[in-house]
Design a protein around this motif. Structure first.
Motif, PDB file in Angstrom:
ATOM      1  N   SER A  22       2.997  -5.723   0.831  1.00  0.00           N
ATOM      2  CA  SER A  22       4.287  -5.094   0.334  1.00  0.00           C
ATOM      3  C   SER A  22       4.454  -4.894  -1.512  1.00  0.00           C
ATOM      4  O   SER A  22       3.344  -5.406  -1.575  1.00  0.00           O
ATOM      5  CB  SER A  22       5.265  -5.468   0.781  1.00  0.00           C
ATOM      6  N   GLY A  23       4.295  -3.679  -1.938  1.00  0.00           N
ATOM      7  CA  GLY A  23       4.690  -4.081  -3.323  1.00  0.00           C
ATOM      8  C   GLY A  23       5.611  -4.477  -4.281  1.00  0.00           C
ATOM      9  O   GLY A  23       4.711  -4.908  -5.082  1.00  0.00           O
ATOM     10  N   PRO A  24       6.223  -5.162  -3.534  1.00  0.00           N
ATOM     11  CA  PRO A  24       7.440  -6.152  -4.171  1.00  0.00           C
ATOM     12  C   PRO A  24       6.578  -7.277  -4.382  1.00  0.00           C
ATOM     13  O   PRO A  24       6.287  -8.058  -4.883  1.00  0.00           O
ATOM     14  CB  PRO A  24       8.543  -6.616  -3.506  1.00  0.00           C
ATOM     15  N   ALA A  62      -1.932  -3.139  -3.476  1.00  0.00           N
ATOM     16  CA  ALA A  62      -1.434  -3.320  -2.670  1.00  0.00           C
ATOM     17  C   ALA A  62      -1.302  -2.635  -1.682  1.00  0.00           C
ATOM     18  O   ALA A  62      -1.342  -3.673  -0.305  1.00  0.00           O
ATOM     19  CB  ALA A  62       0.914  -3.444  -3.093  1.00  0.00           C
ATOM     20  N   ARG A  63      -1.338  -1.642  -1.155  1.00  0.00           N
ATOM     21  CA  ARG A  63      -1.706  -0.453  -0.359  1.00  0.00           C
ATOM     22  C   ARG A  63      -2.964  -0.996   0.000  1.00  0.00           C
ATOM     23  O   ARG A  63      -3.291  -1.078   1.821  1.00  0.00           O
ATOM     24  CB  ARG A  63      -1.642   0.258  -0.533  1.00  0.00           C
ATOM     25  N   TYR A 112       3.443  -8.160  -6.880  1.00  0.00           N
ATOM     26  CA  TYR A 112       4.747  -8.532  -8.464  1.00  0.00           C
ATOM     27  C   TYR A 112       4.507 -10.041  -7.628  1.00  0.00           C
ATOM     28  O   TYR A 112       5.233 -10.278  -9.155  1.00  0.00           O
ATOM     29  CB  TYR A 112       6.070  -7.683  -8.821  1.00  0.00           C
ATOM     30  N   SER A 144      -3.744   0.622 -10.660  1.00  0.00           N
ATOM     31  CA  SER A 144      -2.856   0.163 -10.193  1.00  0.00           C
ATOM     32  C   SER A 144      -2.165  -1.203  -9.424  1.00  0.00           C
ATOM     33  O   SER A 144      -2.907  -1.232  -8.533  1.00  0.00           O
ATOM     34  CB  SER A 144      -2.230   2.033  -9.275  1.00  0.00           C
ATOM     35  N   LEU A 145      -1.327  -1.736  -9.846  1.00  0.00           N
ATOM     36  CA  LEU A 145      -0.418  -2.728  -8.580  1.00  0.00           C
ATOM     37  C   LEU A 145      -0.768  -2.414  -6.790  1.00  0.00           C
ATOM     38  O   LEU A 145      -0.684  -2.730  -5.968  1.00  0.00           O
ATOM     39  CB  LEU A 145       0.589  -3.809  -9.276  1.00  0.00           C
ATOM     40  N   ASN A 146       0.141  -0.882  -7.267  1.00  0.00           N
ATOM     41  CA  ASN A 146       0.971  -1.019  -5.667  1.00  0.00           C
ATOM     42  C   ASN A 146      -0.319   0.233  -4.555  1.00  0.00           C
ATOM     43  O   ASN A 146      -0.496  -0.341  -3.904  1.00  0.00           O
ATOM     44  CB  ASN A 146       1.689   0.710  -6.406  1.00  0.00           C
ATOM     45  N   ARG A 154       1.506  -4.370 -14.641  1.00  0.00           N
ATOM     46  CA  ARG A 154      -0.248  -4.167 -14.020  1.00  0.00           C
ATOM     47  C   ARG A 154      -0.980  -4.044 -16.203  1.00  0.00           C
ATOM     48  O   ARG A 154      -2.103  -4.664 -16.179  1.00  0.00           O
ATOM     49  CB  ARG A 154      -0.514  -2.331 -14.901  1.00  0.00           C
TER      50      ARG A 154
END
Length: 223
Positions: free
Chosen positions: A45-47, A39-40, A50, A34-36, A56
């Motif tokens: 941040s989520g964006p 990131a966490r 990317y 999971s990219l999100n 992914r």
């Protein structure tokens, strides 16, 4: 070339993302990537993440290529280290190195040959990377087979194997190609069943099974 500070930071960030991704795969397989979540974990941040990987699957493609390359490098190394041994012994050492790599990191092995997100396909770079491992196997089997010819009439399988080898830029007799693919399927089958715990439930030693399979391969190659 000397990298700029911005380029160095980008490379460090990419390396950190991939390390988190490897840890995710080790914990839950490729499906858990999971990219999100990465990131966490990195405080991004989520964006923002990317900007490094568009999806992914793009990140997964790099992980697959890296793992294929690592597995190939492992087999190439042990083949080189045993260059003065008999071909049968070298084959056994290479097969055991393959098995050991899988047992040490079962989720990464599963990422390569089993646990895939729907519609994900190997990147061309990954296919090229793992082809080196098959070349190691074909080289050892060619040594075992020596100059023995293949007098049998070509089969449809032989035709398919020859086309496959030609597409990959390799050369081997149909007999060696058959032995190569069949040896890999036996090796992969034993390793996969061992990882699944099947042999433990049966009270069988996977190492002994592998030895028995390789003995049959050697007999077939030298017949």
């Amino acid at each position: 070339m000397t990298l700029t500070r911005r380029e160095r930071v980008r490379q460090q960030t990419l390396a950190e993302i991939k390390q988190h991704a490897i840890e995710q795969v080790a914990g839950g397989g490729a499906a858990g990537l999971s990219l999100n979540a990465i990131a966490r974990a990195m405080g991004m941040s989520g964006p923002a993440i990317y900007r490094y990987y568009a999806s992914r699957d793009e990140l997964l493609a790099e992980l697959v290529t890296d793992a294929y390359a690592e597995l190939t490098a492992t087999l190439e190394r042990v083949a080189a280290e045993t260059a003065r041994r008999a071909p049968a012994r070298r084959l056994a050492v290479v097969a055991e190195a393959y098995r050991a790599w899988a047992l040490e990191q079962p989720r990464r092995y599963g990422m390569l040959f089993g646990e895939r997100p729907e519609q994900f396909a190997d990147p061309q770079e990954g296919i090229a990377a793992i082809h080196g491992a098959m070349l190691v196997l074909l080289g050892l089997l060619s040594e075992l087979a020596g100059s023995a010819g293949d007098n049998a009439r070509a089969t449809r399988l032989d035709t398919q194997l020859t086309r496959w080898a030609q597409r990959r830029g390799g050369e081997a007799s149909p007999r060696v190609l058959r032995l190569g693919v069949l040896t890999w399927t036996r090796l992969h089958g034993i390793v996969s069943l061992e990882l699944a715990g099947v042999f433990d439930a049966m009270g069988l030693d996977a190492g002994l099974l592998l030895d028995a399979e390789l003995a049959q391969v050697v007999t077939a190659a030298t017949a």
